[in-house]
Scaffold this motif. Structure first.
Motif, mmCIF file in Angstrom:
data_model
loop_
_atom_site.group_PDB
_atom_site.id
_atom_site.type_symbol
_atom_site.label_atom_id
_atom_site.label_comp_id
_atom_site.label_asym_id
_atom_site.label_seq_id
_atom_site.Cartn_x
_atom_site.Cartn_y
_atom_site.Cartn_z
ATOM 1 N N GLN A 432 -3.929 -6.552 4.560
ATOM 2 C CA GLN A 432 -3.918 -7.950 4.344
ATOM 3 C C GLN A 432 -5.037 -8.269 3.479
ATOM 4 N N PRO A 433 -6.258 -7.578 3.334
ATOM 5 C CA PRO A 433 -7.370 -7.839 2.720
ATOM 6 C C PRO A 433 -7.030 -7.967 0.949
ATOM 7 N N PHE A 434 -6.332 -7.107 0.844
ATOM 8 C CA PHE A 434 -5.879 -6.805 -0.747
ATOM 9 C C PHE A 434 -4.776 -7.747 -1.149
ATOM 10 N N ASN A 435 -4.173 -8.720 -0.235
ATOM 11 C CA ASN A 435 -3.839 -9.886 -0.535
ATOM 12 C C ASN A 435 -4.408 -11.047 -0.854
ATOM 13 N N PHE A 436 -5.755 -10.924 -0.258
ATOM 14 C CA PHE A 436 -6.728 -11.677 -0.325
ATOM 15 C C PHE A 436 -7.369 -11.812 -2.075
ATOM 16 N N THR A 437 -7.300 -10.415 -2.404
ATOM 17 C CA THR A 437 -8.153 -10.346 -3.663
ATOM 18 C C THR A 437 -7.112 -10.050 -4.709
ATOM 19 N N GLY A 438 -5.966 -9.816 -4.549
ATOM 20 C CA GLY A 438 -4.952 -9.437 -5.958
ATOM 21 C C GLY A 438 -5.228 -8.146 -6.698
ATOM 22 N N HIS A 439 -5.849 -7.257 -6.237
ATOM 23 C CA HIS A 439 -5.941 -6.062 -6.683
ATOM 24 C C HIS A 439 -4.780 -5.269 -6.523
ATOM 25 N N PRO A 440 -4.474 -4.514 -7.665
ATOM 26 C CA PRO A 440 -3.312 -3.635 -7.505
ATOM 27 C C PRO A 440 -3.440 -2.369 -6.568
#
Length: 488
Positions: A432-440
């Motif tokens: 989930q953290p990377f759906n906060f940030t939008g990173h690939p």
């Protein structure tokens, strides 16, 4: 690789999309034969994992015949000409049922293609069916009241992950060479881990999502559409087709001329990689950690510099998860408002009994999110974003496990991970953290447990550096090939 005893060559269902596209283009393989082989395999094996909700036999065979005529005429052929593809049952293919995994839409037929489907078809891909998903995509495992649960091909009694579980299972059981997934909290990466395939959550906006009536719904948390495949090159080729701006998506990224397929051939010896076995705060089972510890060594073997480093989010996993689901509840509540407004349904009343209990509990029985709670969640989100960005100022990539556990039996959600209590429905994900940030983020097969169950790892790139993620995934694939691990 399995050999067809009739021809003494690799069986069609084992071949990559890039190989199939090349063979069809040169006339060495018929798109009719390819589609027939895929549909025959789906018919023979889909009951094993329950990967497909709908199979489009008739339209796929007609498309294959037209694809063959195009080859014979010498037409200009798209990069996926004649290649079968599966579409997640949250997304629309014109004239085909889209159930959203819900009995409320069990007979709903789409009127038009979603934009990425149109692009795939324009590139010559042939849609062979729709893959299973939990109701409205709300779940880290794949189960619904339309067709039931989907299992990993490595043990169908265990989960395929969610919410793109049908796509993962279809790939892992070699029913189809490429498939599309979507990811709002790990829904590409979780099934990729559970089914031993590669998936890419592209940079937010890389693949446009033309949603109406709310064009801004996918912004918080970030929702992504992306490719899933058994090889990194296949995913790169699929992304090449799906990516690019669309004026209907206010967040779509401009084209930058990147050749994603060429990126898979790049060396990685100039890359610096941070390896965090737990993101500094998440519990991970020792078996999973050991497998990922070993797999990240493939990047070191390929020449990259790998160092142990954790991002500093400023918050523990409980605060991050709470903030994520504060935002996700707002997204889901707006989805239910749309059911009432656009479809005349009453999910809060007369139609409530047709929903899965977990859907009711997650949305309808959850407390409303106040503006103050939402803004507090945004502060936590900022801490997570800053933690990832700060780490990636020093490193090109961050590698971490995808899940804290290996696939578990249907309905047996873990209550602890490595002895620590977790939210049983979602506390075993590190996604989930990377759906906060939008990173690939690439989801890369890491290995199998002693029981033969898949484990995956995430490869996180800098903002908009999808090509670097693909290069790293391909390097792991070259150093530690995973293709012989699929069930016979």
């Amino acid at each position: 690789m399995p050999i067809d005893p009739r021809t003494n060559v690799p069986a069609i269902h084992t071949l990559s999309a890039t190989r199939l596209a090349r063979d069809i283009r040169t006339g060495d393989r018929s798109p009719v034969d390819v589609v027939d082989a895929v549909l025959d395999r789906i018919a023979a094996r889909n009951d094993r994992t329950n990967a497909f909700v709908t199979v489009t036999d008739e339209s796929a065979r007609e498309a294959a015949r037209e694809a063959e005529r195009a080859v014979e005429r010498g037409d200009d052929l798209g990069p996926l000409h004649g290649v079968p593809v599966a579409i997640k049952d949250l997304d629309d293919v014109a004239g085909v049922r889209t159930t959203f995994g819900s009995k409320l839409f069990a007979d709903h037929v789409a009127e038009a293609d979603d934009e990425f489907v149109r692009r795939l078809r324009d590139a010559g891909a042939i849609v062979v069916g729709k893959t299973n998903t939990p109701e409205f995509g709300l779940g880290c495992t794949t189960d619904n009241r339309v067709v039931g649960p989907t299992g990993t091909p490595f043990d169908p009694d265990r989960i395929a992950g969610g919410s793109s579980g049908g796509a993962g299972a279809a790939l892992g059981d070699r029913l189809v060479p490429i498939a599309q997934g979507s990811d709002t909290g790990g829904s590409i990466r979780t099934p990729a881990s559970c089914c031993h395939v590669f998936g890419l959550k592209p940079s937010f906006g890389r693949v446009p999502r033309v949603d109406r009536p709310n064009a801004f719904a996918d912004h918080t948390p970030f929702s992504h559409t992306g490719p899933m495949a058994r090889t990194v090159a296949d995913a790169a080729l699929m992304l090449q087709v799906m990516a690019g701006p669309d004026p209907g998506d206010p967040f779509s990224l401009p084209a930058d001329g990147t050749d994603y397929l060429a990126a898979t051939e790049r060396p990685v010896d100039d890359l610096r990689v941070a390896y965090s076995p737990d993101l500094g705060t998440y519990p991970v089972e020792p078996t999973v950690r050991g497998i990922v510890d070993d797999a990240v060594g493939a990047l070191d073997d390929a020449g990259a510099t790998v160092e142990r480093a954790d991002p500093d989010f400023g918050y523990d996993r409980s605060a991050i998860l709470e903030a994520y689901y504060t935002m996700a509840k707002v997204l889901w509540e707006s989805l239910f408002d749309g059911l009432e407004r656009d479809h005349g349904l009453d999910p809060r009343g007369a139609d409530r009994d047709r929903l899965r209990p977990v859907t009711v509990e997650t949305i309808l029985e959850a407390s409303d999110v106040s503006t103050r709670e939402y803004e507090r969640a945004q502060v936590v989100r900022t801490g997570v974003y800053d933690g990832v960005v700060d780490l990636l100022r020093e490193y090109d990539l961050l590698v971490t496990p995808t899940l804290g556990v290996a696939p578990f039996e249907h309905g047996e959600h873990p209550e602890t991970v490595d002895g620590e209590p977790v939210d049983r429905l979602r506390g075993w994900l590190l996604t989930q953290p990377f759906n906060f940030t939008g990173h690939p983020v690439g989801a890369v097969p890491a290995g199998l447990t002693d029981d033969g169950l898949p484990v995956g790892m995430q490869v996180v790139g800098r903002r908009h550096a999808d090509d670097v993620v693909l290069a790293a995934g391909a390097a792991v694939e070259r150093e530690r090939p995973w293709h012989d691990a699929y069930p016979a």
